[in-house]
Design a protein around this motif. Structure first.
Motif, short mmCIF file in Angstrom:
data_model
loop_
_atom_site.label_atom_id
_atom_site.label_comp_id
_atom_site.label_asym_id
_atom_site.label_seq_id
_atom_site.Cartn_x
_atom_site.Cartn_y
_atom_site.Cartn_z
N ASP A 1 48.81 63.12 78.39
CA ASP A 1 48.52 62.34 77.19
C ASP A 1 48.39 63.25 75.98
O ASP A 1 47.89 64.38 76.08
N ALA B 1 41.22 69.60 88.48
CA ALA B 1 41.87 69.44 89.78
C ALA B 1 42.19 70.80 90.37
O ALA B 1 42.60 71.71 89.64
N HIS C 1 45.18 66.28 93.78
CA HIS C 1 44.31 65.38 93.00
C HIS C 1 45.06 64.67 91.88
O HIS C 1 44.54 64.51 90.78
N GLY C 2 46.30 64.25 92.14
CA GLY C 2 47.06 63.50 91.15
C GLY C 2 47.82 64.34 90.15
O GLY C 2 48.50 63.81 89.28
N ILE C 3 47.72 65.64 90.26
CA ILE C 3 48.43 66.54 89.33
C ILE C 3 49.49 67.32 90.08
O ILE C 3 49.24 67.85 91.16
N ARG D 1 38.89 66.14 82.92
CA ARG D 1 39.36 66.06 84.31
C ARG D 1 39.66 67.46 84.80
O ARG D 1 40.09 68.33 84.04
N LEU E 1 52.84 66.83 85.60
CA LEU E 1 52.65 65.38 85.61
C LEU E 1 51.22 65.09 86.04
O LEU E 1 50.70 65.74 86.96
N VAL E 2 50.61 64.13 85.39
CA VAL E 2 49.25 63.70 85.73
C VAL E 2 49.37 62.24 86.16
O VAL E 2 49.77 61.39 85.37
N ASP E 3 49.07 61.98 87.41
CA ASP E 3 49.21 60.63 87.97
C ASP E 3 50.61 60.07 87.72
O ASP E 3 50.79 58.91 87.39
N GLY E 4 51.62 60.94 87.84
CA GLY E 4 53.01 60.53 87.72
C GLY E 4 53.53 60.42 86.29
O GLY E 4 54.68 60.04 86.09
N ALA E 5 52.72 60.74 85.30
CA ALA E 5 53.14 60.62 83.90
C ALA E 5 52.91 61.95 83.17
O ALA E 5 52.16 62.81 83.64
#
Length: 85
Positions: free
Chosen positions: A76, A33, A52-54, A31, A69-73
Motif C-alpha cells: 500500500d 513478518a 505470514h502473508g508476505i 505489521r 507482495l503483501v497478502d497477494g497485492a
C-alpha cells in the motif's frame, strides 16, 4: 561459497511518521513478518522469501527488498518495507 540467510524479519512502517516519540522502528511497525527462504529465485533474480502473508525477493548481501507482495497485492502507498534481521 556464499551462504544466504535462511530468514529475515520484514517490518511495514508508515512513511508519514515524523516523530515516533522515542519509539523504535520495530514499535512503529503496523505489521511484521518473519520470512524464510523458499529455495526459489524470484522474477527479480534474487532469492525468494515467504511467510505470514508476505512474499519477497531479497538481495541478501544488501538486505534490499527487490520485489514484494503483501497478502497477494502490492504494498500500500504510504508504507515502507524494512529488513531488520
Amino acid at each position: 561459497m556464499t551462504t544466504q540467510p535462511r530468514r529475515f524479519t520484514i517490518l511495514l512502517v508508515p512513511e508519514h511518521v515524523e516523530d515516533r516519540g522515542g519509539a523504535s522502528v520495530e514499535d512503529s511497525a503496523v505489521r511484521s513478518a518473519v520470512v524464510e527462504a523458499t529455495g526459489e529465485m524470484g522474477a527479480s533474480g534474487y532469492p525468494r522469501y515467504a511467510g505470514h502473508g508476505i512474499v519477497a525477493d531479497i538481495d541478501p548481501s544488501t538486505r534490499t527488498i527487490e520485489a514484494m507482495l503483501v497478502d497477494g497485492a502490492e504494498l500500500d502507498y504510504g508504507l515502507t518495507a524494512l529488513v531488520t534481521s
